[in-house]
Design a protein around this motif. Sequence first.
Motif, PDB file in Angstrom:
ATOM      1  N   LYS A 107       0.829  -1.211   0.000  1.00 13.02           N
ATOM      2  CA  LYS A 107       0.000   0.000   0.000  1.00 13.02           C
ATOM      3  C   LYS A 107       0.860   1.256   0.000  1.00 13.02           C
ATOM      4  N   SER A 108       1.869   1.264   0.869  1.00 11.11           N
ATOM      5  CA  SER A 108       2.696   2.457   1.032  1.00 11.11           C
ATOM      6  C   SER A 108       3.483   2.771  -0.230  1.00 11.11           C
ATOM      7  N   LEU A 109       4.084   1.740  -0.814  1.00 10.35           N
ATOM      8  CA  LEU A 109       4.874   1.930  -2.026  1.00 10.35           C
ATOM      9  C   LEU A 109       3.979   2.332  -3.192  1.00 10.35           C
ATOM     10  N   GLY A 110       2.831   1.644  -3.333  1.00  6.47           N
ATOM     11  CA  GLY A 110       1.903   1.984  -4.412  1.00  6.47           C
ATOM     12  C   GLY A 110       1.350   3.385  -4.268  1.00  6.47           C
ATOM     13  N   PHE A 111       0.978   3.756  -3.047  1.00  3.16           N
ATOM     14  CA  PHE A 111       0.454   5.096  -2.770  1.00  3.16           C
ATOM     15  C   PHE A 111       1.484   6.159  -3.164  1.00  3.16           C
ATOM     16  N   ARG A 112       2.739   5.953  -2.746  1.00  9.25           N
ATOM     17  CA  ARG A 112       3.786   6.950  -3.030  1.00  9.25           C
ATOM     18  C   ARG A 112       4.021   7.107  -4.528  1.00  9.25           C
ATOM     19  N   LEU A 113       4.165   5.995  -5.237  1.00  8.73           N
ATOM     20  CA  LEU A 113       4.475   6.076  -6.658  1.00  8.73           C
ATOM     21  C   LEU A 113       3.319   6.664  -7.458  1.00  8.73           C
ATOM     22  N   LEU A 114       2.095   6.272  -7.097  1.00 10.87           N
ATOM     23  CA  LEU A 114       0.940   6.780  -7.835  1.00 10.87           C
ATOM     24  C   LEU A 114       0.729   8.275  -7.571  1.00 10.87           C
ATOM     25  N   ARG A 115       0.869   8.705  -6.338  1.00 12.64           N
ATOM     26  CA  ARG A 115       0.749  10.146  -6.066  1.00 12.64           C
ATOM     27  C   ARG A 115       1.866  10.924  -6.752  1.00 12.64           C
ATOM     28  N   GLN A 116       3.045  10.372  -6.751  1.00 16.23           N
ATOM     29  CA  GLN A 116       4.169  11.032  -7.408  1.00 16.23           C
ATOM     30  C   GLN A 116       3.867  11.275  -8.888  1.00 16.23           C
ATOM     31  N   HIS A 117       3.154  10.351  -9.501  1.00 12.08           N
ATOM     32  CA  HIS A 117       2.851  10.456 -10.927  1.00 12.08           C
ATOM     33  C   HIS A 117       1.493  11.105 -11.203  1.00 12.08           C
ATOM     34  N   GLY A 118       0.924  11.771 -10.206  1.00  8.86           N
ATOM     35  CA  GLY A 118      -0.240  12.596 -10.442  1.00  8.86           C
ATOM     36  C   GLY A 118      -1.586  11.965 -10.168  1.00  8.86           C
ATOM     37  N   TYR A 119      -1.619  10.732  -9.680  1.00 11.73           N
ATOM     38  CA  TYR A 119      -2.889  10.076  -9.381  1.00 11.73           C
ATOM     39  C   TYR A 119      -3.457  10.614  -8.068  1.00 11.73           C
ATOM     40  N   SER A 120      -4.748  10.819  -8.052  1.00 15.52           N
ATOM     41  CA  SER A 120      -5.424  11.307  -6.848  1.00 15.52           C
ATOM     42  C   SER A 120      -5.848  10.112  -6.004  1.00 15.52           C
ATOM     43  N   ILE A 121      -4.954   9.676  -5.135  1.00 16.10           N
ATOM     44  CA  ILE A 121      -5.190   8.494  -4.307  1.00 16.10           C
ATOM     45  C   ILE A 121      -5.580   8.942  -2.902  1.00 16.10           C
ATOM     46  N   SER A 147       8.323  -1.932   5.494  1.00 12.33           N
ATOM     47  CA  SER A 147       6.951  -1.421   5.466  1.00 12.33           C
ATOM     48  C   SER A 147       6.868  -0.057   6.141  1.00 12.33           C
ATOM     49  N   MET A 148       7.523   0.067   7.281  1.00 11.41           N
ATOM     50  CA  MET A 148       7.503   1.324   8.023  1.00 11.41           C
ATOM     51  C   MET A 148       8.292   2.404   7.279  1.00 11.41           C
ATOM     52  N   LEU A 149       9.385   2.005   6.646  1.00 15.68           N
ATOM     53  CA  LEU A 149      10.172   2.976   5.884  1.00 15.68           C
ATOM     54  C   LEU A 149       9.396   3.473   4.670  1.00 15.68           C
ATOM     55  N   ASN A 150       8.729   2.567   3.963  1.00 16.50           N
ATOM     56  CA  ASN A 150       7.942   2.985   2.805  1.00 16.50           C
ATOM     57  C   ASN A 150       6.749   3.846   3.204  1.00 16.50           C
ATOM     58  N   LEU A 151       6.154   3.549   4.360  1.00 18.63           N
ATOM     59  CA  LEU A 151       5.058   4.391   4.846  1.00 18.63           C
ATOM     60  C   LEU A 151       5.585   5.786   5.193  1.00 18.63           C
ATOM     61  N   TYR A 152       6.721   5.828   5.870  1.00 19.70           N
ATOM     62  CA  TYR A 152       7.336   7.113   6.205  1.00 19.70           C
ATOM     63  C   TYR A 152       7.560   7.954   4.941  1.00 19.70           C
ATOM     64  N   GLU A 153       8.131   7.331   3.898  1.00 19.60           N
ATOM     65  CA  GLU A 153       8.377   8.057   2.649  1.00 19.60           C
ATOM     66  C   GLU A 153       7.061   8.491   1.996  1.00 19.60           C
ATOM     67  N   ALA A 154       6.037   7.661   2.115  1.00 20.33           N
ATOM     68  CA  ALA A 154       4.745   7.996   1.504  1.00 20.33           C
ATOM     69  C   ALA A 154       4.105   9.216   2.137  1.00 20.33           C
ATOM     70  N   THR A 155       4.347   9.437   3.430  1.00 23.12           N
ATOM     71  CA  THR A 155       3.686  10.546   4.124  1.00 23.12           C
ATOM     72  C   THR A 155       4.138  11.908   3.609  1.00 23.12           C
ATOM     73  N   TYR A 156       5.261  11.969   2.917  1.00 22.86           N
ATOM     74  CA  TYR A 156       5.733  13.254   2.377  1.00 22.86           C
ATOM     75  C   TYR A 156       5.005  13.649   1.098  1.00 22.86           C
ATOM     76  N   HIS A 157       4.104  12.790   0.651  1.00 21.01           N
ATOM     77  CA  HIS A 157       3.243  13.137  -0.474  1.00 21.01           C
ATOM     78  C   HIS A 157       1.868  13.613   0.003  1.00 21.01           C
ATOM     79  N   SER A 158       1.783  13.976   1.271  1.00 24.49           N
ATOM     80  CA  SER A 158       0.498  14.393   1.837  1.00 24.49           C
ATOM     81  C   SER A 158       0.082  15.755   1.305  1.00 24.49           C
ATOM     82  N   LEU A 159      -1.230  15.986   1.333  1.00 25.05           N
ATOM     83  CA  LEU A 159      -1.816  17.273   0.968  1.00 25.05           C
ATOM     84  C   LEU A 159      -2.279  17.950   2.252  1.00 25.05           C
TER      85      LEU A 159
END
Length: 505
Positions: A107-121, A147-159
């Motif tokens: 979830k974390s990795l997919g969320f980060r990559l998709l948001r990075q590429h402009g998807y509204s997740i 898992s925790m590291l990927n979640l941490y990285e994903a949180t920087y794509h927050s709005l």
Amino acid sequence: MKITERRSASYPPTLWSNDFIQSLSSKFTGEKYEARSQTLKEVLRNMICEGNEMVENPLGILNLIDDLQRLGIAYHFTREISSVLENINCNCLKNHEEWSKMDLNLKSLGFRLLRQHGYSIPQVEIFKDNIDENGTVMGHLNEDIMSMLNLYEATYHSLENESILDNARIFTKKFLKQSIEKIADKNILSLIYHALDFPLHWMLPRVETRWFIEVYDKRNSMNPMVLELAKLDFNMVQAVYQEDLKQASRWWKNTCWNKFSFARDRLVENFMWSVSKNYLPGFKGRVDMTKVNAMITTLDDVYDVYGTLQELEQFTNIVNRLWQDLCNSYIIEARWFNSKYTPTLNEFLDNASMSVAMIPVIKHAYLLTLTNVIKDTLQQIERADNLIRNTCLIARLTNDMGTSLDELERGDVPKSIQCYMHESGATEMEAREYIKGLIMETWKKLNKERQDAIGSELPHEFIECVTNLARMGRFMYTDGDKHGKPEMFKPYALSLFVDPILGLP
């Protein structure tokens, strides 16, 4: 005859002579290396296509995409990567039953990559089964560290107003820090230390690439073909940079501006700003962008250090035909300094969005990105006003965090930290924490504007250019002033522009 007393910034001289720059050379040019690169790219292209067919288990292909991005070679596979992400979005993330089956890492990795590429997740639907309202990761003691590291990285794509991600950022950061002593894997340790210092979303791509190639080389699961292409491509792109830098250096020498004793002679650092805007080897505007950066650095020093207020008023009237908005913002700061006026934080930031000198740079970058320039081209850039403003504010605030004390010592207008202290009565430590929070909130706004821009008619290279300027601000001014202090920037200049990566035939 009255002698005018002038301030001195006592800037150290450049470390890079024109003779040294002209001596740079690389063997990684020509048909031999181009042919090998094409062979490796075909292998990886097939690898991506095969991974795209494994929709039921997308973790492998997402990890590959993440690696390709960090290794700096994803630009060779933009069409294939877009196809993978669209496939995953349609088959997995649009269906709640599908994403509820995913583990936290996926979830974390997919969320980060998709948001990075402009998807509204959406944050809630993706993470509600894993993260409570306080940001606590449910069952976190059973989660593996990646898992925790990927979640941490994903949180920087927050709005803005995404409290789940905000709280998860705090939680995972604390968790990762507490886990360091328990981790024996040196590769994972290096990833954690690196992420805590520089979250991936805020990291400058080319600097990340140079660092990550070494990390990937030591990974047990390293793919030799991927590694070879990453090293080869880095060296081939470096060869392009060297030729661009040589051309820019010849121009700089001929201007004689490098002889101004009051100004920073920072040709290589200004070239780095150009690389940060667009690192792709096919970009033809790097030399012109370096010229713009070098002229702006000198203009900045004319206003900040050299000129008296009377001289600057006259100078502004003359150069306004070329740099009107920028010079007007500089003269405002000069008037503040000479009248010993401390602006409010909002006053400072309103002016700083121009005085940080990003807007003229961005306009030049926009023109150089386009293949066809029409009459109303510059009017079209107005669609990106908020994207640009947020980038400018991040660059200004990160600059202040790293340089404000040096600038005050040599005599300069108060920066954002001092403005907030004066306005609120806060201590310097409290003001710095406030500015850190303001940088985070501005990144959230930038994330939203970037997400919207990716779906617009703005060129993708231009959107990345604007975002990278925010990243460049953090890179150049974290822990000091790499632009003003050549010794701080020297290791990066060597690794990016001088020394090739070893280990290739």
